[in-house]
Design a protein around this motif. Structure first.
Motif, PDB file in Angstrom:
ATOM      1  N   MET B   1     -57.388 -41.983  12.737  1.00  0.00           N
ATOM      2  CA  MET B   1     -56.378 -41.070  12.180  1.00  0.00           C
ATOM      3  C   MET B   1     -56.915 -39.650  12.247  1.00  0.00           C
ATOM      4  SD  MET B   1     -53.543 -40.494  10.563  1.00  0.00           S
ATOM      5  CE  MET B   1     -52.767 -39.388   9.398  1.00  0.00           C
ATOM      6  N   GLU B   2     -56.199 -38.786  12.943  1.00  0.00           N
ATOM      7  CA  GLU B   2     -56.666 -37.415  13.092  1.00  0.00           C
ATOM      8  C   GLU B   2     -56.449 -36.642  11.810  1.00  0.00           C
ATOM      9  OE1 GLU B   2     -54.983 -36.733  17.474  1.00  0.00           O
ATOM     10  OE2 GLU B   2     -56.832 -35.829  16.781  1.00  0.00           O
ATOM     11  N   LYS B   3     -57.477 -35.864  11.441  1.00  0.00           N
ATOM     12  CA  LYS B   3     -57.329 -35.089  10.206  1.00  0.00           C
ATOM     13  C   LYS B   3     -57.125 -33.632  10.593  1.00  0.00           C
ATOM     14  CE  LYS B   3     -59.067 -35.034   5.566  1.00  0.00           C
ATOM     15  NZ  LYS B   3     -60.142 -34.145   5.125  1.00  0.00           N
ATOM     16  N   VAL B   4     -55.969 -33.082  10.166  1.00  0.00           N
ATOM     17  CA  VAL B   4     -55.660 -31.690  10.491  1.00  0.00           C
ATOM     18  C   VAL B   4     -55.401 -30.917   9.206  1.00  0.00           C
ATOM     19  CG1 VAL B   4     -54.141 -30.146  11.783  1.00  0.00           C
ATOM     20  CG2 VAL B   4     -54.582 -32.443  12.655  1.00  0.00           C
ATOM     21  N   LYS B   5     -56.129 -29.805   9.072  1.00  0.00           N
ATOM     22  CA  LYS B   5     -55.935 -28.932   7.906  1.00  0.00           C
ATOM     23  C   LYS B   5     -55.596 -27.544   8.399  1.00  0.00           C
ATOM     24  CE  LYS B   5     -59.954 -29.726   5.646  1.00  0.00           C
ATOM     25  NZ  LYS B   5     -60.912 -29.975   4.537  1.00  0.00           N
ATOM     26  N   LEU B   6     -54.749 -26.854   7.645  1.00  0.00           N
ATOM     27  CA  LEU B   6     -54.418 -25.479   7.993  1.00  0.00           C
ATOM     28  C   LEU B   6     -54.659 -24.594   6.788  1.00  0.00           C
ATOM     29  CD1 LEU B   6     -53.200 -23.369   9.982  1.00  0.00           C
ATOM     30  CD2 LEU B   6     -50.956 -23.936   9.038  1.00  0.00           C
ATOM     31  N   PHE B   7     -55.552 -23.613   6.951  1.00  0.00           N
ATOM     32  CA  PHE B   7     -55.777 -22.623   5.901  1.00  0.00           C
ATOM     33  C   PHE B   7     -54.757 -21.524   6.108  1.00  0.00           C
ATOM     34  CE2 PHE B   7     -59.570 -24.056   3.732  1.00  0.00           C
ATOM     35  CZ  PHE B   7     -60.024 -25.041   4.603  1.00  0.00           C
ATOM     36  N   ALA B   8     -54.016 -21.195   5.027  1.00  0.00           N
ATOM     37  CA  ALA B   8     -52.816 -20.371   5.187  1.00  0.00           C
ATOM     38  C   ALA B   8     -52.571 -19.457   3.999  1.00  0.00           C
ATOM     39  CB  ALA B   8     -51.620 -21.313   5.345  1.00  0.00           C
ATOM     40  N   THR B   9     -51.624 -18.540   4.196  1.00  0.00           N
ATOM     41  CA  THR B   9     -50.958 -17.864   3.087  1.00  0.00           C
ATOM     42  C   THR B   9     -49.472 -17.962   3.396  1.00  0.00           C
ATOM     43  OG1 THR B   9     -50.992 -15.717   4.202  1.00  0.00           O
ATOM     44  CG2 THR B   9     -52.803 -16.173   2.657  1.00  0.00           C
ATOM     45  N   TRP B  10     -48.607 -17.879   2.385  1.00  0.00           N
ATOM     46  CA  TRP B  10     -47.179 -18.072   2.636  1.00  0.00           C
ATOM     47  C   TRP B  10     -46.590 -16.928   3.447  1.00  0.00           C
ATOM     48  CZ3 TRP B  10     -43.689 -14.378   1.303  1.00  0.00           C
ATOM     49  CH2 TRP B  10     -44.055 -13.487   0.274  1.00  0.00           C
ATOM     50  N   SER B  11     -47.191 -15.745   3.348  1.00  0.00           N
ATOM     51  CA  SER B  11     -46.560 -14.560   3.931  1.00  0.00           C
ATOM     52  C   SER B  11     -47.059 -14.201   5.332  1.00  0.00           C
ATOM     53  CB  SER B  11     -46.788 -13.365   3.021  1.00  0.00           C
ATOM     54  OG  SER B  11     -48.181 -13.169   2.852  1.00  0.00           O
ATOM     55  N   SER B  12     -48.187 -14.755   5.746  1.00  0.00           N
ATOM     56  CA  SER B  12     -48.761 -14.285   7.007  1.00  0.00           C
ATOM     57  C   SER B  12     -47.944 -14.707   8.219  1.00  0.00           C
ATOM     58  CB  SER B  12     -50.190 -14.807   7.167  1.00  0.00           C
ATOM     59  OG  SER B  12     -50.605 -14.660   8.512  1.00  0.00           O
TER      60      SER B  12
END
Lengths: 234, 219
Positions: B1-12
């Motif tokens: 199972m591939e693990k994908v994470k995204l570090f984000a902000t709502w506005s960018s």
């Protein structure tokens, strides 16, 4: 401004209908050098057209109306602009030999990241070294060395940026090596002293004919810079 | 199972294009919203160079810089919804315009929206000139990437997403139909793409959030 050609350029126009490659360039440009290295790596014959940037040709303005800058690669009459984009285009079009991009998508992403880092950081900071004086120049020098150290750290013990093979990320940075003497002389510092492993990497790249035949002699770059500085009264 | 994470902000706008790409490719991922005034140790670990969002972490390895991430997503999940064309010349053109968008159009557009007085007037001219170039790209095409949407549409998606909310907030007419008929048509089409339409925050939420920021700054 005397613009001296310092290396042998292959100038062979193939007959119409076949693949015609033209490069609009300016010999001291580290961005133009990237394209020349890529073309040499692939053994591509092309016509080199030296541009007078103080008096831009209609061809340059037609082929790069947005930025009006070199390098511009013209392939079968169609222009490709922006040096890193041109290098990738060359790699994808002449894909039968000498791959410049890593084959693994993750390593490829890293190569793109580092080329982008060079574009965002190295040129702008180096410009400060030759335009600023005194304390501001000192600050620029420190910043420049820090940036070089980051890249030196990335190369680490590997022969090249991404590992065993010379490629895209190396091409993005190595062309600045021809300008190091100029930066060092203007800023009165030694890059080799600060970043010995980076210089070792640059010298390793220079063992490749594509690089050694492309990069102009460092002193010629310095003489060009002094002449340009005098003319523009920098 | 591939693990994908995204570090984000709502506005960018740089984050949003990644959200859209992952959705288009049916990639399941975990989103981690960062407070940029108080960056998490994880973000700093995965992006020590720029310390910015977005960062995509795929099976514990990090990819940074949104256009680099987009190409990575396209190459890795290459069985569905291709984003970049196969032809090297077409690819080079999309890369060129995406770079132009990020380096010139986006900063001048947001600069124009956020400035006041004389500064705003000056920004306006530059912004309009840049938008005219993008308008011309659409003169014979349905989408920026051609007949169907792709990489370049995602790269300029921030314009489609933000123009109406910012018009509502600032009272400025940013994409008027007379000057930018192609861009207006493109904007509506882009926002109708299911993956885009279903992404949070939607247009009304964006307006509310921008309003909140404006009020908290006492404007």
């Amino acid at each position: 401004m005397a613009i001296a050609q310092t290396q042998n350029i292959t100038t062979c126009r193939s007959n119409g209908g076949g693949s015609e490659v033209v490069l609009l360039d300016f010999w001291p440009s580290m961005f133009g050098m990237r394209v020349r290295i890529a073309l040499a790596e692939k053994g591509i014959e092309y016509e080199y057209k030296e541009q007078d940037l103080a008096n831009k040709s209609p061809l340059l303005l037609e082929m790069n109306p947005i930025h009006k800058k070199i390098p511009v690669l013209i392939h079968n009459g169609k222009p490709i602009n922006e040096s890193c984009i041109i290098v990738q285009y060359i790699d994808e079009t002449w894909n039968d030999k000498s791959p410049l991009m890593p084959s693994d998508p993750y390593v490829r992403a890293q190569a793109r990241f580092w080329a982008d880092y060079v574009d965002k950081k190295v040129y702008e900071t180096s410009k400060k070294i030759w335009t600023l004086k005194g304390e501001e120049q000192e600050k620029a020098k420190k910043e420049f060395i820090e940036i070089l150290k980051v890249m030196e750290g990335q190369i680490g013990e590997k022969p090249y940026f991404m590992g065993e093979s010379f490629g895209y990320a190396d091409i993005a940075l190595v062309t600045f090596y021809s300008w190091f003497y100029t930066f060092e002389t203007l800023g009165n510092f030694s890059i080799e002293k600060e970043c010995p492993k980076l210089i070792a990497w640059a010298k390793r790249c220079m063992q490749r004919e594509s690089v050694s035949k492309t990069l102009p002699d460092s002193k010629k770059i310095y003489d060009f810079f002094i002449e340009m500085k005098t003319k523009l009264d920098l | 199972m591939e693990k994908v994470k995204l570090f984000a902000t709502w506005s960018s706008p740089f984050v949003k294009r990644i959200v859209w790409a992952l959705k288009l490719k049916n990639v399941e991922y975990e989103i981690i919203y960062e407070d940029l005034a108080n960056k998490s140790p994880e973000l700093l670990k995965y992006n020590p160079i720029h310390k910015k969002v977005p960062v995509l972490v795929h099976n514990e390895i990090a990819i940074c810089e949104s256009l680099v991430i987009l190409e990575y997503i396209d190459e890795t999940w290459n069985d569905v919804c291709p984003l970049l064309p196969k032809d090297p010349l077409d690819k080079a053109k999309e890369r060129f315009w995406a770079k132009f968008g990020d380096e010139q159009v986006l900063p001048s557009f947001f600069g124009y929206v956020m400035k006041q007085g004389k500064d705003q007037e000056e920004s306006k001219e530059t912004t309009l000139a840049h938008l005219k170039r993008v308008e011309q790209l659409l003169s014979e095409k349905k989408f920026l990437s051609g007949e169907s949407f792709g990489f370049l549409d995602l790269a300029f998606g921030w314009l489609a997403e933000n123009s109406r909310p910012l018009e509502v907030i600032t009272g400025l007419k940013l994409l008027d139909e007379d000057s930018f008929p192609n861009l207006c048509t493109w904007k509506d089409k882009f926002l109708e793409i299911p993956a885009i339409k279903e992404s949070w925050p939607d247009q009304e939420t964006l307006i509310a959030k921008y309003q909140e920021i404006r009020e908290s700054k006492g404007k």
